[in-house]
Design a protein around this motif. Structure first.
Motif, mmCIF file in Angstrom:
data_model
loop_
_atom_site.group_PDB
_atom_site.id
_atom_site.type_symbol
_atom_site.label_atom_id
_atom_site.label_comp_id
_atom_site.label_asym_id
_atom_site.label_seq_id
_atom_site.Cartn_x
_atom_site.Cartn_y
_atom_site.Cartn_z
ATOM 1 N N VAL A 37 -35.298 -43.777 -23.672
ATOM 2 C CA VAL A 37 -35.814 -42.686 -23.468
ATOM 3 C C VAL A 37 -37.233 -42.519 -24.428
ATOM 4 N N GLU A 38 -38.282 -42.502 -23.966
ATOM 5 C CA GLU A 38 -39.787 -42.450 -24.410
ATOM 6 C C GLU A 38 -40.077 -40.819 -24.596
ATOM 7 N N CYS A 71 -39.394 -44.274 -28.936
ATOM 8 C CA CYS A 71 -38.381 -44.654 -28.091
ATOM 9 C C CYS A 71 -37.315 -44.459 -28.585
ATOM 10 N N GLY A 104 -37.441 -48.343 -20.011
ATOM 11 C CA GLY A 104 -37.278 -46.650 -20.106
ATOM 12 C C GLY A 104 -38.095 -46.142 -18.858
#
Length: 120
Positions: A5-6, A22, A111
């Motif tokens: 997940v950025e 991230c 991501g």
């Protein structure tokens, strides 16, 4: 399965700085991690990567001296510090994780991407 997940993208002006982060789950302790980007109408391209503890890093020529990748193995995150941003840095930035082969990240997980827009 690894989830990346950025965060940290946004709209900035030429010359500004931005930090992307991230977060990986579950822990990707022995995976290399890195960043790629894709501008409209262009193919996805490599930006930077690092090995499992950040001791070995690689950068694309167009970001050398401006971007810095760092790894926090306790937090299981990888950051990309971007300085002296240019309009040509505008792109969706993707975090990637995977094995470190031949001293380079071989992406296996991606991501969802975070938009970086640099206005002139």
């Amino acid at each position: 399965q690894v989830r990346l997940v950025e965060s940290g993208g946004g709209l900035v002006q030429t010359g500004d700085s931005l930090r992307l982060s991230c977060a990986a789950s579950p822990r990707t302790l022995y995976y290399a991690m890195g960043w790629f980007r894709q501008a409209p109408g262009k193919e996805r391209e490599f930006v930077a990567d690092c090995d499992w503890n950040g001791g070995s890093t690689n950068y694309a020529d167009f970001v050398k001296g401006r971007f810095t990748i760092s790894r926090d193995i306790t937090e299981n995150t990888v950051d990309l510090r971007m300085n002296s941003l240019k309009p040509e840095d505008t792109a969706v930035y993707y975090c990637a994780a995977g094995p470190f082969q031949n001293r380079r990240l071989l992406p296996e997980y991606w991501g969802q991407g975070t938009q970086v827009t640099v206005s002139s």
